[in-house]
Design a protein around this motif. Structure first.
Motif, PDB file in Angstrom:
ATOM      1  N   ASN A 142       0.833  -1.194   0.000  1.00 30.23           N
ATOM      2  CA  ASN A 142       0.000   0.000   0.000  1.00 30.23           C
ATOM      3  C   ASN A 142       0.873   1.251   0.000  1.00 30.23           C
ATOM      4  O   ASN A 142       1.825   1.362   0.765  1.00 30.23           O
ATOM      5  CB  ASN A 142      -0.929   0.017   1.214  1.00 30.23           C
ATOM      6  N   VAL A 143       0.539   2.185  -0.878  1.00 27.82           N
ATOM      7  CA  VAL A 143       1.179   3.500  -0.913  1.00 27.82           C
ATOM      8  C   VAL A 143       0.182   4.484  -0.308  1.00 27.82           C
ATOM      9  O   VAL A 143      -0.888   4.727  -0.878  1.00 27.82           O
ATOM     10  CB  VAL A 143       1.549   3.909  -2.350  1.00 27.82           C
ATOM     11  N   THR A 144       0.508   5.027   0.856  1.00 28.95           N
ATOM     12  CA  THR A 144      -0.434   5.824   1.623  1.00 28.95           C
ATOM     13  C   THR A 144      -0.439   7.282   1.184  1.00 28.95           C
ATOM     14  O   THR A 144       0.439   7.739   0.445  1.00 28.95           O
ATOM     15  CB  THR A 144      -0.107   5.746   3.117  1.00 28.95           C
ATOM     16  N   ILE A 148       2.532   9.697  -0.558  1.00 31.09           N
ATOM     17  CA  ILE A 148       2.323  10.458  -1.783  1.00 31.09           C
ATOM     18  C   ILE A 148       2.649  11.934  -1.564  1.00 31.09           C
ATOM     19  O   ILE A 148       3.231  12.603  -2.425  1.00 31.09           O
ATOM     20  CB  ILE A 148       0.871  10.287  -2.278  1.00 31.09           C
ATOM     21  N   GLU A 149       2.310  12.455  -0.393  1.00 37.06           N
ATOM     22  CA  GLU A 149       2.529  13.871  -0.116  1.00 37.06           C
ATOM     23  C   GLU A 149       3.971  14.183   0.268  1.00 37.06           C
ATOM     24  O   GLU A 149       4.479  15.266  -0.021  1.00 37.06           O
ATOM     25  CB  GLU A 149       1.591  14.327   1.001  1.00 37.06           C
ATOM     26  N   LEU A 159       2.858   7.148 -10.233  1.00 36.42           N
ATOM     27  CA  LEU A 159       3.332   5.783 -10.412  1.00 36.42           C
ATOM     28  C   LEU A 159       4.764   5.594  -9.925  1.00 36.42           C
ATOM     29  O   LEU A 159       5.200   4.459  -9.705  1.00 36.42           O
ATOM     30  CB  LEU A 159       3.242   5.380 -11.881  1.00 36.42           C
ATOM     31  N   ASP A 160       5.522   6.687  -9.753  1.00 41.58           N
ATOM     32  CA  ASP A 160       6.907   6.564  -9.306  1.00 41.58           C
ATOM     33  C   ASP A 160       6.998   5.793  -7.987  1.00 41.58           C
ATOM     34  O   ASP A 160       7.947   5.037  -7.760  1.00 41.58           O
ATOM     35  CB  ASP A 160       7.539   7.942  -9.135  1.00 41.58           C
ATOM     36  N   LEU A 161       5.997   5.981  -7.122  1.00 40.39           N
ATOM     37  CA  LEU A 161       6.048   5.350  -5.801  1.00 40.39           C
ATOM     38  C   LEU A 161       5.657   3.881  -5.854  1.00 40.39           C
ATOM     39  O   LEU A 161       5.788   3.177  -4.853  1.00 40.39           O
ATOM     40  CB  LEU A 161       5.134   6.100  -4.830  1.00 40.39           C
ATOM     41  N   ARG A 223      -1.584  13.720  -9.655  1.00 41.96           N
ATOM     42  CA  ARG A 223      -1.109  13.186  -8.378  1.00 41.96           C
ATOM     43  C   ARG A 223      -1.850  13.814  -7.211  1.00 41.96           C
ATOM     44  O   ARG A 223      -2.111  13.159  -6.200  1.00 41.96           O
ATOM     45  CB  ARG A 223       0.387  13.428  -8.257  1.00 41.96           C
ATOM     46  N   SER A 224      -2.216  15.090  -7.346  1.00 48.13           N
ATOM     47  CA  SER A 224      -2.924  15.773  -6.264  1.00 48.13           C
ATOM     48  C   SER A 224      -4.333  15.237  -6.057  1.00 48.13           C
ATOM     49  O   SER A 224      -4.972  15.532  -5.045  1.00 48.13           O
ATOM     50  CB  SER A 224      -3.002  17.273  -6.557  1.00 48.13           C
TER      51      SER A 224
END
Length: 613
Positions: A142-144, A148-149, A159-161, A223-224
């Motif tokens: 999971n990417v939270t 992301i922030e 998608l980088d993360l 992304r935002s």
């Protein structure tokens, strides 16, 4: 026309069985939501039947309530990923309240132990529970929202993360790159899929796994606007389709009772980018001009407190870079080649990229047992590219700026979702419309193309291209999708989910390949002397370049997460997919083409097999 979607023409059947030994209760997959489940007992461990368990969304005050079953089990299904205050109450017992965060695609295991009390009192608050790493048959990360922030990436591509997930690779963010894809499991990007709020971003007509990403240096979604996402690299369940290596399922942000917004601007130029090892090895010492400006705005809040909310975001990705065009000096002795003045085409030329993305969303709490959501997103981009040398996608050794392609892409998605909850049942209905368009065409049309193959002053043979790009292409896919998913939890042992989808798809394709006349020049060919005076070859394409087809895609699945013991979960799923007309089997070669091929077959270097026409 390339084909890389998971479903194939005809009948397809996918049967997956996954076994996993677990140290915590099992989890079931939700496309873009999460769940809470557990048991309510008294202080002695005896199950409490009929207790009320209520989860209140901190941001919107939306409440979900379920009663416990005879064994004390409860399940809150289809929760929007967010923070919740969860309270368990039973008459004659002291209520208890715990704050938890529900992540996308996960189940939060939450048990309550209620103490006896003579009178009903206010709930006792417990310190907020930390996130729990769930163990399921899925291999997932999971990417939270916090990641992301707070984790910076120069391109702001969400998608980088995904690279945080083991086995997942993201293509490099290079100055001269023209694609940003992700891969997993050693397979190509064509085998992945991304779902945003349950809607697939896969294009049947183009490659890359995510629409547009195989031919774009931009971002697939603002992304935002992404709240969080889940990367499933192995063992994804039957509810997901059109993938064989990895799935990303994302949920978007929503408005709440409090106003919130964000503004961001990022800037990068050539002074902030180092030459890489490949450039240094090639002897490149001067950096080309380059700037990248990233702008982001978002705003969310209430329209009607506790009932109706909105969220909107905008992102712009504006890049300016230059590509060097440097035709080598021709060897002496060819006056007709000298008249071309090919060196006058040399110089540094701008290669602008422009991307604009907009997202909007309305959330409505219909009543405590149902909710509705309406969202729309659009992405528009242009990219002047494919000139200079081969690393910049020139088909020859060097291409003039006049050969540049204006690579345009337009992507629009709208969807409506309605969820209904009733005890142990959850019904999720979704209607979506998407339009994906890719339109590469000559940036400077109407100039006949000329290719000069000559030796430079060092004796090296080079192929050099001036004139317009050769082809005009236009790929448009329009899709109307209907989907319904039904989930039922039974006594803490079975979580059964089933669903069906029906997509109506229209394909409009124009492939005007080689419609720009291409004249090829050489000193000599096969012993015939041309001295660059006349072309030795003309390449020109003509005919009907249009294809218009309709396709229907049907999918259905059923899956069960069975937990015979608290430490063992068995996932069983079956999926069926069918397409009516993905392949153009109705095409018939026009008779005039057949007659022409028949007439000139014997004079061709290789005789054609007429049975193919």
């Amino acid at each position: 026309m390339s084909r890389r979607s998971f479903a194939q023409l005809g009948w397809g059947l996918l049967l997956g069985v996954a076994f996993v030994v677990m140290a915590a209760p099992g989890a079931w997959a939700q496309t873009s939501t999460g769940s809470i489940r557990g048991y309510v007992t008294d202080s002695s461990g005896t199950p409490v039947a009929g207790a009320r368990v209520v989860a209140v969304n901190i941001a919107t005050s939306a409440a979900r309530e379920v009663p416990t079953q005879s064994n004390g089990f409860y399940a809150l299904l289809g929760l929007v990923p967010a923070e919740y205050d969860v309270t368990a109450r039973q008459i004659g017992m002291a209520p208890q309240k715990i704050r938890v965060r529900v992540l996308i695609g996960e189940v939060f295991p939450l048990d309550f132990k209620l103490a006896a009390s003579a009178v009903q009192i206010e709930a006792v608050s417990v310190v907020a529970a930390a996130g729990v790493e769930m163990r399921t048959s899925e291999i997932a990360t999971n990417v939270t929202q916090q990641q992301i922030e707070r984790l910076p990436t120069a391109s702001r591509n969400f998608l980088d993360l995904a690279a945080l997930a083991p086995g997942v690779t993201i293509s490099d963010d290079r100055i001269n790159s023209v694609s940003r894809t992700f891969t997993a499991g050693g397979q190509s990007a064509n085998t992945v899929n991304i779902f945003v709020d349950g809607t697939s971003l896969k294009n049947d007509l183009t490659g890359g796994g995510v629409t547009g990403q195989d031919a774009s240096k931009g971002n697939p979604f603002p992304r935002s606007a992404i709240q969080e996402y889940r990367v499933i690299s192995q063992n994804f369940k039957a509810e997901y389709q059109k993938a064989s290596s990895a799935i990303i399922t994302a949920t978007t942000k929503s408005g709440g009772n409090e106003w919130h917004g964000n503004a961001l601007f990022g800037y990068q130029n050539k002074d902030l980018v180092a030459l890489d090892s490949l450039q240094r090895k090639a002897g490149i010492t001067t950096k080309p001009d380059y700037t990248r400006s990233l702008a982001s705005l978002s705003l969310g809040g209430p329209i009607q407190r506790d009932r109706l909310f909105f969220f909107a975001s905008y992102e712009g990705n504006y890049q300016n870079r230059t590509s060097l065009v440097h035709f080598p000096t021709p060897a002496a002795g060819f006056p007709d080649l000298d008249t071309v003045n090919i060196k006058t085409y040399n110089g540094n030329f701008g290669s602008p990229f422009r991307e604009t993305m907009v997202f909007g969303k309305l959330n409505y709490t219909v009543n405590p047992k149902s909710s509705a959501e309406l969202s729309f997103s659009t992405r528009h981009e242009t990219d002047v590219r494919d000139f200079g040398d081969r690393p910049h996608n020139c088909p020859e050794d060097m291409c003039a700026f006049s050969e540049a392609v204006n690579f345009r892409q337009d992507i629009s998605i709208g969807q409506f979702r309605y969820n209904r909850f009733a005890g142990a049942w959850l019904n999720e209905t979704k209607v979506d419309y998407s339009r994906f368009r890719r339109q590469p065409s000559p940036n400077d049309p109407g100039v006949p193309a000329r290719v000069y193959a000559y030796r430079d002053t060092s004796g090296n043979m080079t192929n050099n291209f001036i004139g317009s790009n050769l082809s005009i292409q236009d790929f448009t896919q329009r899709r109307v999708g209907l989907r319904d998913d039904l989930t039922h939890s039974s006594g803490g042992e079975h979580v059964i989910k089933m669903g069906a989808s029906l997509d109506f798809v229209a394909y409009d394709v124009f492939k005007g390949n080689d419609e720009t006349p291409r004249f090829a020049y050489r000193d000599s060919v096969n012993g015939h002397s041309y001295k660059f005076r006349n072309p030795y070859e003309l390449k020109y394409g003509t005919g009907n370049a249009t294809l218009n087809k309709n396709n229907q895609e049907v999918g259905a699945y059923v899956q069960d997460d069975w937990s015979p013991t608290p430490r063992l979960t068995i996932n069983v799923g079956v999926r069926w997919d069918f397409e009516s007309k993905m392949m153009n089997y109705d095409y018939v070669t026009p008779q005039n083409v057949v007659d022409t091929v028949t007439r000139y077959r014997d004079s061709m270097p290789t005789r054609l097999d007429l049975s193919r026409y």
